[in-house]
Motif scaffolding. Structure first.
Motif, PDB file in Angstrom:
ATOM      1  N   ASP A 197       0.813  -1.209   0.000  1.00 33.32           N
ATOM      2  CA  ASP A 197       0.000   0.000   0.000  1.00 33.32           C
ATOM      3  C   ASP A 197       0.855   1.271   0.000  1.00 33.32           C
ATOM      4  N   ALA A 198       1.891   1.307   0.829  1.00 34.25           N
ATOM      5  CA  ALA A 198       2.746   2.502   0.907  1.00 34.25           C
ATOM      6  C   ALA A 198       3.458   2.763  -0.421  1.00 34.25           C
ATOM      7  N   GLY A 199       3.912   1.709  -1.078  1.00 41.32           N
ATOM      8  CA  GLY A 199       4.581   1.866  -2.370  1.00 41.32           C
ATOM      9  C   GLY A 199       3.630   2.344  -3.455  1.00 41.32           C
ATOM     10  N   LEU A 200       2.411   1.820  -3.449  1.00 37.81           N
ATOM     11  CA  LEU A 200       1.399   2.260  -4.409  1.00 37.81           C
ATOM     12  C   LEU A 200       1.033   3.723  -4.177  1.00 37.81           C
ATOM     13  N   LYS A 201       0.883   4.080  -2.928  1.00 37.03           N
ATOM     14  CA  LYS A 201       0.523   5.459  -2.600  1.00 37.03           C
ATOM     15  C   LYS A 201       1.623   6.417  -3.050  1.00 37.03           C
ATOM     16  N   GLU A 202       2.862   6.059  -2.839  1.00 34.91           N
ATOM     17  CA  GLU A 202       3.974   6.924  -3.251  1.00 34.91           C
ATOM     18  C   GLU A 202       4.041   7.043  -4.778  1.00 34.91           C
ATOM     19  N   ALA A 203       3.853   5.927  -5.484  1.00 35.15           N
ATOM     20  CA  ALA A 203       3.849   5.969  -6.953  1.00 35.15           C
ATOM     21  C   ALA A 203       2.700   6.831  -7.457  1.00 35.15           C
ATOM     22  N   ALA A 204       1.543   6.693  -6.845  1.00 37.33           N
ATOM     23  CA  ALA A 204       0.378   7.488  -7.242  1.00 37.33           C
ATOM     24  C   ALA A 204       0.621   8.967  -6.987  1.00 37.33           C
ATOM     25  N   LYS A 205       1.211   9.306  -5.846  1.00 40.33           N
ATOM     26  CA  LYS A 205       1.508  10.708  -5.534  1.00 40.33           C
ATOM     27  C   LYS A 205       2.469  11.299  -6.565  1.00 40.33           C
ATOM     28  N   GLN A 206       3.454  10.534  -6.965  1.00 43.02           N
ATOM     29  CA  GLN A 206       4.398  11.013  -7.978  1.00 43.02           C
ATOM     30  C   GLN A 206       3.694  11.289  -9.297  1.00 43.02           C
ATOM     31  N   GLU A 207       2.827  10.370  -9.719  1.00 43.72           N
ATOM     32  CA  GLU A 207       2.113  10.552 -10.986  1.00 43.72           C
ATOM     33  C   GLU A 207       1.126  11.713 -10.903  1.00 43.72           C
TER      34      GLU A 207
END
Length: 156
Positions: free
Chosen positions: A131-141
């Motif tokens: 979840d944390a990795g997905l959230k960080e990737a989403a924030k970057q995009e």
């Protein structure tokens, strides 16, 4: 974020703005001096539980304001993406933003939002990154959407 009349029509067509939100938006346009026509005043005071009349009043607002609502897929996508990413900037609800952009990409194949469809699938499916990795990737995009590829804020 307060979408203007044209943005509201686009967002309403894409089901990002509900019919029962229209009277409140019209009242906010009047208060902000964005647009003031007879139809906007009627819309602002109309019953939010009368979707047919609300949609007719919204069409009347466009006609009275003599505005053009874009039909070009790129322009429509830009309005939707700008609204979702700007709302995200204010709320920081990353999961909501990914879900909205994925839904737009799934319902309109002309929108280039496949990355968000993939993120949403990964998030919903519980596979891949945590979840944390997905959230960080989403924030970057989402940040790229707000600031463009060069990192400079986009102007609207």
């Amino acid at each position: 974020m307060l979408p203007d009349l044209v943005e509201t029509v686009v967002l309403h067509r894409l089901l990002l703005v509900r019919s029962d939100d229209l009277p409140d938006l019209a009242a906010r346009w009047l208060a902000s001096d964005l647009v003031d026509t007879e139809s906007v005043r009627l819309l602002a005071g109309h019953d939010p539980h009368d979707p047919w009349a609300l949609e007719q009043l919204l069409a009347d607002c466009v006609a009275e304001a003599q505005t053009q609502v874009p039909s070009d897929p790129a322009a429509v996508q830009q309005i939707a993406v700008d609204w979702v990413s700007s709302t995200w900037r204010q709320t920081q609800e990353t999961r909501w933003a990914v879900t909205m952009l994925a839904r737009l990409g799934e319902t309109d194949p002309e929108f280039d939002l496949g990355l968000f469809i993939g993120l949403d699938d990964e998030w919903s499916g519980g596979w891949g990154r945590l979840d944390a990795g997905l959230k960080e990737a989403a924030k970057q995009e989402l940040g790229r959407l707000l600031h463009g590829d060069d990192g400079a804020p986009q102007t609207h």
